[in-house]
Design a protein around this motif. Structure first.
Motif, PDB file in Angstrom:
ATOM      1  N   SER A  65       5.644   2.508  40.180  1.00 15.45           N
ATOM      2  CA  SER A  65       5.992   3.456  41.237  1.00 15.45           C
ATOM      3  C   SER A  65       6.746   4.649  40.647  1.00 15.45           C
ATOM      4  O   SER A  65       7.297   4.576  39.553  1.00 15.45           O
ATOM      5  CB  SER A  65       6.838   2.779  42.313  1.00 15.45           C
ATOM      6  OG  SER A  65       8.047   2.307  41.758  1.00 15.45           O
ATOM      7  N   ILE A 108      -7.244   9.216  47.503  1.00 15.26           N
ATOM      8  CA  ILE A 108      -6.472   7.978  47.437  1.00 15.26           C
ATOM      9  C   ILE A 108      -5.682   7.937  48.738  1.00 15.26           C
ATOM     10  O   ILE A 108      -4.745   8.721  48.929  1.00 15.26           O
ATOM     11  CB  ILE A 108      -5.555   7.928  46.203  1.00 15.26           C
ATOM     12  CG1 ILE A 108      -6.368   8.174  44.919  1.00 15.26           C
ATOM     13  CG2 ILE A 108      -4.836   6.580  46.146  1.00 15.26           C
ATOM     14  CD1 ILE A 108      -5.528   8.281  43.663  1.00 15.26           C
ATOM     15  N   ARG A 109      -6.085   7.068  49.630  1.00  9.09           N
ATOM     16  CA  ARG A 109      -5.562   7.013  50.994  1.00  9.09           C
ATOM     17  C   ARG A 109      -4.069   6.710  51.045  1.00  9.09           C
ATOM     18  O   ARG A 109      -3.616   5.699  50.515  1.00  9.09           O
ATOM     19  CB  ARG A 109      -6.315   5.962  51.814  1.00  9.09           C
ATOM     20  CG  ARG A 109      -7.788   6.224  51.935  1.00  9.09           C
ATOM     21  CD  ARG A 109      -8.043   7.176  53.051  1.00  9.09           C
ATOM     22  NE  ARG A 109      -9.494   7.337  53.216  1.00  9.09           N
ATOM     23  CZ  ARG A 109     -10.018   8.417  53.699  1.00  9.09           C
ATOM     24  NH1 ARG A 109      -9.271   9.410  54.082  1.00  9.09           N
ATOM     25  NH2 ARG A 109     -11.322   8.536  53.816  1.00  9.09           N
ATOM     26  N   GLU A 110      -3.301   7.636  51.657  1.00 10.12           N
ATOM     27  CA  GLU A 110      -1.878   7.479  51.984  1.00 10.12           C
ATOM     28  C   GLU A 110      -0.993   7.116  50.794  1.00 10.12           C
ATOM     29  O   GLU A 110       0.043   6.495  50.960  1.00 10.12           O
ATOM     30  CB  GLU A 110      -1.721   6.456  53.107  1.00 10.12           C
ATOM     31  CG  GLU A 110      -2.454   6.855  54.372  1.00 10.12           C
ATOM     32  CD  GLU A 110      -2.328   5.837  55.492  1.00 10.12           C
ATOM     33  OE1 GLU A 110      -1.724   4.766  55.283  1.00 10.12           O
ATOM     34  OE2 GLU A 110      -2.842   6.127  56.583  1.00 10.12           O
ATOM     35  N   ALA A 111      -1.378   7.503  49.598  1.00 11.18           N
ATOM     36  CA  ALA A 111      -0.640   7.096  48.394  1.00 11.18           C
ATOM     37  C   ALA A 111       0.573   7.963  48.079  1.00 11.18           C
ATOM     38  O   ALA A 111       1.475   7.532  47.384  1.00 11.18           O
ATOM     39  CB  ALA A 111      -1.582   7.092  47.193  1.00 11.18           C
ATOM     40  N   ASN A 112       0.604   9.179  48.556  1.00 11.93           N
ATOM     41  CA  ASN A 112       1.669  10.124  48.200  1.00 11.93           C
ATOM     42  C   ASN A 112       2.633  10.259  49.374  1.00 11.93           C
ATOM     43  O   ASN A 112       2.562  11.199  50.137  1.00 11.93           O
ATOM     44  CB  ASN A 112       1.065  11.474  47.824  1.00 11.93           C
ATOM     45  CG  ASN A 112       2.068  12.416  47.191  1.00 11.93           C
ATOM     46  OD1 ASN A 112       3.138  11.999  46.760  1.00 11.93           O
ATOM     47  ND2 ASN A 112       1.717  13.681  47.137  1.00 11.93           N
ATOM     48  N   ASP A 127      -2.560  11.529  51.848  1.00  8.87           N
ATOM     49  CA  ASP A 127      -3.659  11.289  50.915  1.00  8.87           C
ATOM     50  C   ASP A 127      -3.481  12.118  49.651  1.00  8.87           C
ATOM     51  O   ASP A 127      -3.001  13.248  49.703  1.00  8.87           O
ATOM     52  CB  ASP A 127      -5.003  11.671  51.540  1.00  8.87           C
ATOM     53  CG  ASP A 127      -5.401  10.771  52.701  1.00  8.87           C
ATOM     54  OD1 ASP A 127      -4.771   9.712  52.882  1.00  8.87           O
ATOM     55  OD2 ASP A 127      -6.342  11.141  53.419  1.00  8.87           O
ATOM     56  N   LEU A 152       4.396   7.988  43.997  1.00  9.49           N
ATOM     57  CA  LEU A 152       3.751   6.780  44.502  1.00  9.49           C
ATOM     58  C   LEU A 152       4.768   5.693  44.812  1.00  9.49           C
ATOM     59  O   LEU A 152       5.623   5.385  43.985  1.00  9.49           O
ATOM     60  CB  LEU A 152       2.747   6.261  43.471  1.00  9.49           C
ATOM     61  CG  LEU A 152       1.688   7.265  42.993  1.00  9.49           C
ATOM     62  CD1 LEU A 152       0.855   6.661  41.877  1.00  9.49           C
ATOM     63  CD2 LEU A 152       0.811   7.701  44.152  1.00  9.49           C
ATOM     64  N   GLU A 186      -0.832  -1.146  47.564  1.00 17.40           N
ATOM     65  CA  GLU A 186      -2.224  -1.032  47.137  1.00 17.40           C
ATOM     66  C   GLU A 186      -2.887   0.053  47.960  1.00 17.40           C
ATOM     67  O   GLU A 186      -2.737   0.100  49.182  1.00 17.40           O
ATOM     68  CB  GLU A 186      -2.964  -2.360  47.327  1.00 17.40           C
ATOM     69  CG  GLU A 186      -2.517  -3.417  46.366  1.00 17.40           C
ATOM     70  CD  GLU A 186      -3.406  -4.651  46.402  1.00 17.40           C
ATOM     71  OE1 GLU A 186      -4.483  -4.622  47.028  1.00 17.40           O
ATOM     72  OE2 GLU A 186      -3.009  -5.655  45.785  1.00 17.40           O
ATOM     73  N   TYR A 187      -3.632   0.925  47.282  1.00 14.87           N
ATOM     74  CA  TYR A 187      -4.242   2.085  47.931  1.00 14.87           C
ATOM     75  C   TYR A 187      -5.731   2.151  47.585  1.00 14.87           C
ATOM     76  O   TYR A 187      -6.123   1.892  46.453  1.00 14.87           O
ATOM     77  CB  TYR A 187      -3.537   3.371  47.472  1.00 14.87           C
ATOM     78  CG  TYR A 187      -2.052   3.339  47.733  1.00 14.87           C
ATOM     79  CD1 TYR A 187      -1.543   3.659  48.980  1.00 14.87           C
ATOM     80  CD2 TYR A 187      -1.160   2.955  46.736  1.00 14.87           C
ATOM     81  CE1 TYR A 187      -0.183   3.619  49.232  1.00 14.87           C
ATOM     82  CE2 TYR A 187       0.211   2.908  46.974  1.00 14.87           C
ATOM     83  CZ  TYR A 187       0.694   3.236  48.218  1.00 14.87           C
ATOM     84  OH  TYR A 187       2.041   3.184  48.469  1.00 14.87           O
ATOM     85  N   ASP A 188      -6.530   2.507  48.580  1.00 13.59           N
ATOM     86  CA  ASP A 188      -7.968   2.644  48.389  1.00 13.59           C
ATOM     87  C   ASP A 188      -8.287   3.981  47.735  1.00 13.59           C
ATOM     88  O   ASP A 188      -7.758   5.024  48.138  1.00 13.59           O
ATOM     89  CB  ASP A 188      -8.704   2.566  49.725  1.00 13.59           C
ATOM     90  CG  ASP A 188      -8.575   1.206  50.378  1.00 13.59           C
ATOM     91  OD1 ASP A 188      -8.508   0.206  49.638  1.00 13.59           O
ATOM     92  OD2 ASP A 188      -8.541   1.141  51.621  1.00 13.59           O
ATOM     93  N   THR A 210      -9.369   0.449  43.640  1.00 10.86           N
ATOM     94  CA  THR A 210      -8.033   0.217  44.190  1.00 10.86           C
ATOM     95  C   THR A 210      -6.987   0.714  43.205  1.00 10.86           C
ATOM     96  O   THR A 210      -7.109   0.511  41.999  1.00 10.86           O
ATOM     97  CB  THR A 210      -7.817  -1.287  44.450  1.00 10.86           C
ATOM     98  OG1 THR A 210      -8.827  -1.748  45.339  1.00 10.86           O
ATOM     99  CG2 THR A 210      -6.452  -1.541  45.073  1.00 10.86           C
TER     100      THR A 210
END
Length: 123
Positions: A57, A75-79, A83, A96, A100-102, A119
Motif C-alpha cells: 500500500s 483499475i476499479r476504485e484503487a486510488n 478509478d 493505493l 483487491e482491485y479489478d 487483479t
C-alpha cells in the motif's frame, strides 16, 4: 521620467511572467516524480502478462506497456475510491489502500476483450 516608468513597467512584466510560468515548471516536475514502488502491467492481445499483481500500500507508479495490440486499463476504485485510468501506454501515480482491485482493458481490442482482466492485490 519616461525612462523610470519604462523600467518599472518592464520589472512588473518580468515578475508577472515569472509568476505565471512557475506553476508549469512545478507541474512538469510532478509528472516526472518517481515512487519507490512500481507495478508494470504488460498488455498483449486479449490478456495481461499476469493474472495477479501484488504491491504494498501507499504511493505507487502504475505503468502500462502494450506488447501487442492497443490497450488501456482501468483499475476499479484503487486510488482512494477513484478509478485509475490509463487509456494508452504510459504511467501514472496512485495512492493505493490495502485490498483487491479489478483490472480491465479499457479499449475494445477484439474477440477476447471481455475476458481481458487481472487483479491488483495491495497489501
Amino acid at each position: 521620467m519616461k525612462k523610470i516608468v519604462s523600467h518599472v513597467l518592464g520589472f512588473i512584466f518580468v515578475v508577472l511572467l515569472a509568476a505565471c510560468g512557475g506553476n508549469e515548471a512545478n507541474d512538469a516536475q510532478n509528472e516526472n516524480v518517481e515512487t519507490d514502488e512500481t507495478v508494470t502491467i504488460k498488455a498483449l492481445n486479449w490478456h495481461f502478462d499476469e493474472e495477479e499483481y501484488v504491491v504494498p500500500s501507499g504511493e505507487t507508479t502504475i505503468e502500462l506497456i502494450n506488447e501487442s495490440g492497443n490497450h488501456g486499463i482501468i483499475i476499479r476504485e484503487a486510488n482512494g475510491g477513484e478509478d485509475v485510468v490509463l487509456n494508452k501506454q504510459g504511467s501514472t501515480i496512485a495512492t493505493l489502500a490495502p485490498g483487491e482491485y479489478d483490472i480491465i482493458c479499457s479499449i475494445p481490442c477484439g474477440s477476447g476483450h471481455a475476458d481481458m482482466t487481472a487483479t491488483l492485490v495491495v497489501t
